[in-house]
Enzyme design. Structure first.
Site, PDB file in Angstrom:
ATOM      1  N   SER A  61     -35.732 -26.093 -45.579  1.00  0.00           N
ATOM      2  CA  SER A  61     -34.692 -25.067 -45.688  1.00  0.00           C
ATOM      3  C   SER A  61     -33.354 -25.777 -45.551  1.00  0.00           C
ATOM      4  O   SER A  61     -33.285 -26.891 -45.004  1.00  0.00           O
ATOM      5  CB  SER A  61     -34.840 -24.052 -44.540  1.00  0.00           C
ATOM      6  OG  SER A  61     -33.681 -23.246 -44.437  1.00  0.00           O
ATOM      7  N   TYR A  86     -36.906 -22.502 -35.737  1.00  0.00           N
ATOM      8  CA  TYR A  86     -36.812 -22.561 -37.203  1.00  0.00           C
ATOM      9  C   TYR A  86     -36.063 -23.834 -37.601  1.00  0.00           C
ATOM     10  O   TYR A  86     -36.543 -24.622 -38.431  1.00  0.00           O
ATOM     11  CB  TYR A  86     -36.115 -21.317 -37.759  1.00  0.00           C
ATOM     12  CG  TYR A  86     -36.274 -21.172 -39.258  1.00  0.00           C
ATOM     13  CD1 TYR A  86     -37.427 -20.612 -39.797  1.00  0.00           C
ATOM     14  CD2 TYR A  86     -35.294 -21.601 -40.142  1.00  0.00           C
ATOM     15  CE1 TYR A  86     -37.595 -20.489 -41.179  1.00  0.00           C
ATOM     16  CE2 TYR A  86     -35.442 -21.490 -41.517  1.00  0.00           C
ATOM     17  CZ  TYR A  86     -36.594 -20.929 -42.030  1.00  0.00           C
ATOM     18  OH  TYR A  86     -36.753 -20.811 -43.389  1.00  0.00           O
TER      19      TYR A  86
END
Ligand SMILES: NC(=O)c1ccc[n+]([C@@H]2O[C@H](COP(=O)([O-])OP(=O)(O)OC[C@H]3O[C@@H](n4cnc5c(N)ncnc54)[C@H](O)[C@@H]3O)[C@@H](O)[C@H]2O)c1
Length: 250
Positions: A142, A155
């Site tokens: 990401s 995350y």
């Protein structure tokens, strides 16, 4: 037809980016095997791909469980006789709290799926890929594996770990004819960002804070993944390809 005769496993292929990639890979001639924890959505996606006349199979899989991932890879090989492409894409977001309020269980859940899942995918795919004469692995990181974001500790950490693990695997298996790359999307219009949709102010900021001034679509990530999966990327390995509309520079 850039993937003619190839077999591709996609984790998290029931929805969002994985689903869009399942359709695109199938349109390019691949036999697609979807592994996802959501049985109903997974079966629906596989059926929708088959309805278009393509070859697609669903195998219920928790990406964080070794026995499930092993069964997924073995299932792909028994169905189609080999394994050439792995899109290690299953992932989840975390509960939005600062690190000191983060429950250990929540940390483990996110890191187990997002990072250990990527390790397990490669661990059980690589031996089959070697037997199939090589392959291409694409791990989903990401833009948040490169830059930080408040209240996203597991995350951020797991997606940064995916980039490091990608480089490691690219070095370990390059001479076996296996390329390993990461894809690093920005904000993409899928269920994972649903929790932001009701907050008009935050949604406006998150979806336009990039060079293009708009949210990305799952099909736009699928096209970048197709490039990495295909022989067009024959000299691309150990890379983290940003597909973020320019979020990183904003
Ligand atoms: N949408 C974004 O803005 C964005 C941005 C950067 C990275 N990503 C990453 O892209 C990947 C795909 O996410 P998406 O945006 O398509 O979201 P999504 O929620 O639409 O898709 C995620 C898929 O993963 C599956 N999944 C969740 N936990 C699983 C598990 N334990 N085992 C197997 N499958 C599981 C879900 O059922 C779902 O089908 C994720 O790794 C995510 O972190 C998304």
């Amino acid at each position: 037809m850039r993937l003619e005769g190839k077999t591709a496993v996609i984790t998290g292929g029931a929805g969002g980016i994985g689903r869009a990639t399942a359709f695109l890979f199938a349109e390019h001639g691949a036999n697609v095997v979807i592994g996802d924890a959501d049985q109903e959505a997974g079966e629906k996606t596989a059926a929708a791909v088959r309805e278009k006349g393509f070859s697609c199979l669903f195998i219920h899989t928790d990406a964080a469980k070794a026995e499930d991932i092993e069964r997924l890879m073995n299932g792909a090989v028994s169905a189609y006789g080999g394994l050439h492409i792995l899109f290690n894409n299953a992932g989840v977001s975390n509960q939005s709290v600062k690190l000191h309020d983060m429950e250990e269980m929540e940390w483990d859940r996110v890191v187990d799926i997002n990072l250990k899942g990527v390790f397990l995918g490669m661990k059980y795919a690589v031996p089959h890929m070697k037997q199939s004469g090589g392959g291409s692995i694409i791990n989903t990181s990401s833009v948040l594996g490169i830059k930080g974001k408040k209240r996203m500790a597991p995350y951020n950490a797991s997606k940064a770990g995916v980039i490091a693990l990608t480089k490691n695997a690219a070095l370990d298996y390059g001479k076996d004819g296996i390329r390993v790359n990461a894809i690093a999307p920005g904000v993409i219009d899928t269920a994972i960002v649903d929790e932001w949709r009701n907050d008009e102010r935050r949604w406006g900021i998150y979806t336009t804070s990039n060079a293009l001034g708009r949210i990305g679509q799952p099909e736009e990530i699928a096209k970048a993944v197709l490039f990495l999966a295909s022989d067009d990327a024959s000299y691309v390995t150990a890379a983290a390809l940003l597909a973020d509309g320019g979020t990183i520079t904003f």
